[in-house]
Design a protein around this motif. Structure first.
Motif, mmCIF file in Angstrom:
data_model
loop_
_atom_site.group_PDB
_atom_site.id
_atom_site.type_symbol
_atom_site.label_atom_id
_atom_site.label_comp_id
_atom_site.label_asym_id
_atom_site.label_seq_id
_atom_site.Cartn_x
_atom_site.Cartn_y
_atom_site.Cartn_z
ATOM 1 N N UNK A 34 0.847 -1.192 0.000
ATOM 2 C CA UNK A 34 0.000 0.000 0.000
ATOM 3 C C UNK A 34 0.881 1.240 0.000
ATOM 4 N N UNK A 35 0.589 2.150 -0.912
ATOM 5 C CA UNK A 35 1.401 3.369 -1.034
ATOM 6 C C UNK A 35 1.226 4.238 0.199
ATOM 7 N N UNK A 36 2.351 4.727 0.687
ATOM 8 C CA UNK A 36 2.321 5.623 1.852
ATOM 9 C C UNK A 36 2.110 7.043 1.361
ATOM 10 N N UNK A 37 1.058 7.672 1.811
ATOM 11 C CA UNK A 37 0.732 9.031 1.405
ATOM 12 C C UNK A 37 1.145 10.009 2.512
ATOM 13 N N UNK A 38 1.846 11.046 2.120
ATOM 14 C CA UNK A 38 2.265 12.094 3.057
ATOM 15 C C UNK A 38 1.227 13.211 3.018
ATOM 16 N N UNK A 39 0.719 13.582 4.195
ATOM 17 C CA UNK A 39 -0.312 14.618 4.255
ATOM 18 C C UNK A 39 0.301 15.999 4.048
ATOM 19 N N UNK A 40 -0.548 16.923 3.616
ATOM 20 C CA UNK A 40 -0.105 18.304 3.475
ATOM 21 C C UNK A 40 0.141 18.909 4.849
ATOM 22 N N UNK A 41 0.994 19.921 4.866
ATOM 23 C CA UNK A 41 1.311 20.573 6.135
ATOM 24 C C UNK A 41 2.369 21.635 5.929
ATOM 25 N N UNK A 42 2.847 22.194 6.989
ATOM 26 C CA UNK A 42 3.873 23.236 6.867
ATOM 27 C C UNK A 42 5.186 22.655 6.349
ATOM 28 N N UNK A 43 5.964 23.528 5.713
ATOM 29 C CA UNK A 43 7.269 23.092 5.207
ATOM 30 C C UNK A 43 8.169 22.698 6.364
ATOM 31 N N UNK A 44 8.902 21.602 6.161
ATOM 32 C CA UNK A 44 9.844 21.118 7.175
ATOM 33 C C UNK A 44 11.261 21.324 6.672
ATOM 34 N N UNK A 45 12.090 21.884 7.550
ATOM 35 C CA UNK A 45 13.455 22.203 7.165
ATOM 36 C C UNK A 45 14.408 21.845 8.283
ATOM 37 N N UNK A 46 15.518 21.274 7.903
ATOM 38 C CA UNK A 46 16.572 20.983 8.884
ATOM 39 C C UNK A 46 17.621 22.088 8.816
ATOM 40 N N UNK A 47 17.886 22.686 9.973
ATOM 41 C CA UNK A 47 18.896 23.740 10.067
ATOM 42 C C UNK A 47 19.990 23.280 11.017
ATOM 43 N N UNK A 48 21.208 23.140 10.527
ATOM 44 C CA UNK A 48 22.292 22.711 11.427
ATOM 45 C C UNK A 48 22.436 23.666 12.611
ATOM 46 N N UNK A 49 22.752 23.102 13.741
ATOM 47 C CA UNK A 49 22.911 23.910 14.963
ATOM 48 C C UNK A 49 24.059 24.885 14.801
ATOM 49 N N UNK A 50 23.873 26.107 15.263
ATOM 50 C CA UNK A 50 24.917 27.119 15.186
ATOM 51 C C UNK A 50 25.685 27.153 16.506
ATOM 52 N N UNK A 51 26.955 27.141 16.402
ATOM 53 C CA UNK A 51 27.784 27.148 17.621
ATOM 54 C C UNK A 51 28.092 25.742 18.073
ATOM 55 N N UNK A 52 29.263 25.595 18.656
ATOM 56 C CA UNK A 52 29.710 24.266 19.062
ATOM 57 C C UNK A 52 28.872 23.687 20.189
ATOM 58 N N UNK A 53 28.333 24.543 21.066
ATOM 59 C CA UNK A 53 27.627 24.050 22.249
ATOM 60 C C UNK A 53 26.116 24.076 22.092
ATOM 61 N N UNK A 54 25.613 24.411 20.900
ATOM 62 C CA UNK A 54 24.166 24.486 20.706
ATOM 63 C C UNK A 54 23.565 23.092 20.763
ATOM 64 N N UNK A 55 22.447 22.933 21.508
ATOM 65 C CA UNK A 55 21.814 21.603 21.587
ATOM 66 C C UNK A 55 21.277 21.182 20.222
#
Length: 722
Positions: free
Chosen positions: A320-341
């Motif tokens: 069965x094909x997996x359908x992704x629902x509509x929603x807000x854009x998702x973006x990965x942003x690398x953490x800034x700074x060496x100690x950023x969680x």
């Protein structure tokens, strides 16, 4: 006799001798018969031609009798029969006066020939007449068709005579089919006594499986023989329809559903049409008709691997094909700074687990849009020709929910189609079936020999648009070390002349030499050297598109993943190695090495010719199976896939096989005014001289005449039937 008689006088003397002979015979016969009633002239002539132990007493012959006598002498045996002993020396030669005229007489005088048998039933000429007439009229000849099939054969003869073009619209195929049926006395090919033959069953099976070969089964309809079995008319109709469908399959399996000229004007492959006579004999005479028909598909390994992958994609039940629902854009942003969680650089969303499952990312229950998910999205975007941002936006969601399999199948189908355009034998048998194959969308070049890869390298190909690298098959005849770059007319017109209007010194600063001929034409070249645009080596396979493979001073471009930067020529990453590989194939006893090639670098051109030219095949494989057996897809950089998919889905049928004539490349040298400050080479003795085609490729001794344009001359564009 015709060989001996050289003049009319000699011929008359022979006739006089014959007449004298007949007069002698006639006088003797008259004395013997007394008052016996005279026979007809034909009887007298025939009797006179038969040797007798005793002289016959017959009336004197007339001129007409003599003519009939020569006509009656048609049997070779009669010429060999000893003549009756006569006092006249000419008498024995009478039966063999003009055998050639005698044989021709029935054809030129049919009425007289038809009368002779009735007048003398026992004469040799009458015995041969019925056999001759039967041989001339095949309808009257004894038929080899079984009685049960004769009604179908009669109907087949009528259909081919009156409606052959309705079944077979190609003249050559129609002529071949008519000839094939004629040799069988029009016996049906595919049935015997109304039942399908083994050959018919094999052909029908192959036609029904055409989809597995990347073809469309609807293009090869199979008639219903079971319904046709009750009527000779229906069986004859079905027989012709299956014959036509078989030829359509063989033709398209070998040459393609569409002609390459339908796609673009920068494609040129050699034609390799089927021979319909050979197809008919091969398929109907094979033990396995299905395999015989399948043999018209491309024999190359890469084609067969694509066919296997096509079966995998089409086979089995899909999950069965997996359908992704509509929603807000998702973006990965690398953490800034060496100690950023790390969590601060990620987004969470309930759709992410579905996304992980669909893209095969680990931890399917994790709802974080992390670096691994973003990398998987980026890879997917690149595969469907979206900008690889790694952001799950609306366009990416839509692409994810579109059945991927359908697009992959379409891509495989058009790549299988392009394999049909290529020559059946890619290599040269004299040198171990060696050849060069360059895949434009993959930016790779491979040297093959004995069915295995010998060497490979990266290449830079043409920019999309007017500078696209053409697709072709030609032969590499030689390589040039330290080449001169003779600038093609298109670059002079479109780039250098406009640049000269802005800066008259631009060519001089680039190290280019401008010459003007006495006829006003312009020639621009760059002498050999390290900075030459062609680098140190040019690989020549003369073609109408004026492209070749060569070295380049811009080595940095080979580090890029997408390498479409040239004006159409192909730049090779390691030209010295490439040259040594090719030369060792062409001349194995010379032991060329890259070091030996580099030792030739200098300021003078050196041509190294191949005793046996090496085929070069420029291809466009956006789908292929790699050495590990994995199906690979590449970006459709020139839009070839999209064009072909649209054409095949528009269902234009056999119209796609028509040849389209495109405007041909121009070989004329540019002319026109130059800015006053432009520097023209001093001491210029350049004239109209060699054809530009020859100047471009160098290596004198080759025919500089460019290939004839596709289609009719004088027409920039037109459609013609293959």
């Amino acid at each position: 006799m015709r060989d001996c008689v050289k003049t009319r006088g000699g011929y008359d003397r022979v006739l006089m001798a014959v007449a004298a002979s007949f007069l002698t015979v006639s006088a003797t016969s008259a004395l013997a018969q007394g008052d016996a009633p005279r026979s007809s002239a034909a009887e007298l002539a025939i009797e006179a031609a038969i040797p007798r132990p005793e002289p016959a007493n017959v009336p004197p012959p007339t001129a007409a009798d003599i003519k009939l006598d020569t006509t009656a002498t048609v049997s070779p045996d009669s010429a060999k029969t000893p003549a009756a002993p006569q006092d006249t020396a000419a008498a024995p030669a009478a039966p063999a006066i003009k055998p050639a005229d005698s044989a021709a007489a029935p054809a030129t005088e049919p009425d007289k020939a038809a009368t002779a048998p009735a007048a003398a039933p026992n004469a040799p000429a009458t015995a041969a007449a019925p056999a001759t007439e039967t041989a001339k009229d095949p309808v009257k000849a004894a038929s080899n068709v079984p009685a049960a099939d004769q009604p179908v054969a009669d109907r087949l003869r009528d259909l081919m005579t009156t409606k052959g073009a309705r079944y077979l619209d190609r003249k050559a195929e129609r002529a071949a089919v008519e000839k094939f049926y004629t040799t069988r006395d029009y016996a049906p090919i595919w049935t015997q006594s109304g039942n399908l033959t083994a050959a018919a069953k094999g052909v029908i099976a192959r036609l029904k499986e055409a989809a597995s070969d990347g073809l469309n089964p609807a293009d090869y309809p199979v008639p219903d023989f079971a319904a046709a079995a009750t009527s000779p008319d229906a069986l004859a109709d079905a027989d012709l329809k299956l014959t036509a469908a078989m030829l359509d399959y063989a033709r398209q399996a070998q040459s393609g559903r569409m002609h390459w000229s339908q796609v673009s004007g920068d494609i040129q492959y050699p034609e390799h049409p089927i021979d319909p006579n050979e197809v008919l004999a091969n398929v109907t005479g094979a033990k396995d008709a299905s395999a015989a028909l399948d043999s018209y598909n491309p024999p190359q390994k890469l084609y067969k691997e694509l066919k296997a992958k096509l079966a995998e994609l089409r086979g089995g039940a899909e999950a069965a094909a997996i359908q992704i629902e509509d929603g807000p854009a998702l973006k990965y942003t690398p953490a800034r700074g060496k100690n950023a969680p790390e969590a601060d650089a990620q987004m969470s969303d309930p759709r992410v687990p579905q996304l992980r499952a669909k893209l095969g990312v680990e931890n399917p229950s994790d709802d974080r849009y992390d670096a691994k998910v973003a990398a998987a999205v980026r890879k997917f975007q690149d595969s469907v020709e979206l900008k690889p941002t790694g952001i799950l936006d609306d366009r990416t969601v839509k692409a994810l929910n579109t059945p991927k399999r359908d697009k992959q199948i379409d891509t495989i189908l058009v790549n299988m189609e392009r394999w049909r355009w290529l020559p059946r034998d890619l290599g040269a048998p004299a040198i171990g079936d060696a050849y060069v194959i360059l895949n434009v969308p993959d930016y790779t070049l491979k040297v093959m020999q004995h069915g295995a890869q010998v060497w490979t390298t990266r290449v830079v190909t043409g920019k999309p648009g007017v500078h696209a690298t053409p697709l072709l098959s030609e032969t590499m005849k030689f390589i040039t070390v330290n080449p001169t770059w003779n600038v093609p007319p298109s670059i002079i017109y479109n780039e250098y002349l406009p640049a000269l209007q802005q800066d008259p010194t631009v060519l001089e600063r680039m190290g280019l030499r401008l010459e003007r001929a006495r006829d006003g034409s312009i020639h621009i070249s760059q002498p050999p050297g390290e900075a030459n645009a062609l680098g140190r080596i040019r690989f020549n396979f003369p073609n109408k598109f004026l492209v070749y493979q060569h070295d380049t001073p811009d080595k940095y471009l080979f580090a890029k993943d997408e390498r479409a930067f040239s004006h159409g020529c192909m730049r090779v990453q390691y030209p010295d190695q490439y040259a040594s590989v090719l030369l060792n194939i062409a001349e194995p006893n010379q032991h060329y090495t890259p070091e030996k090639i580099r030792s030739m670098y200098g300021s003078s051109e050196i041509d190294l010719k191949f005793p046996t030219p090496i085929p070069v095949n420029i291809t466009y494989q956006t789908a292929f199976v790699d050495d590990a057996g994995k199906l690979q897809f590449r970006k459709d950089i020139y839009g070839r896939d999209a064009t072909m998919i649209a054409m095949l889905k528009n269902n234009r049928g056999k119209d796609l096989e028509n040849v389209v004539a495109h405007a041909q490349p121009s070989y004329s040298r540019p002319t026109g005014p130059l800015p006053s400050a432009v520097s023209v080479a001093a001491g210029n003795d350049y004239s109209s001289g060699p054809n530009f085609f020859e100047r471009l490729f160098g290596g004198g001794g080759f025919n500089p005449t460019p290939p004839a344009p596709i289609g009719r001359r004088g027409q920039p564009r037109g459609v013609f039937t293959r």
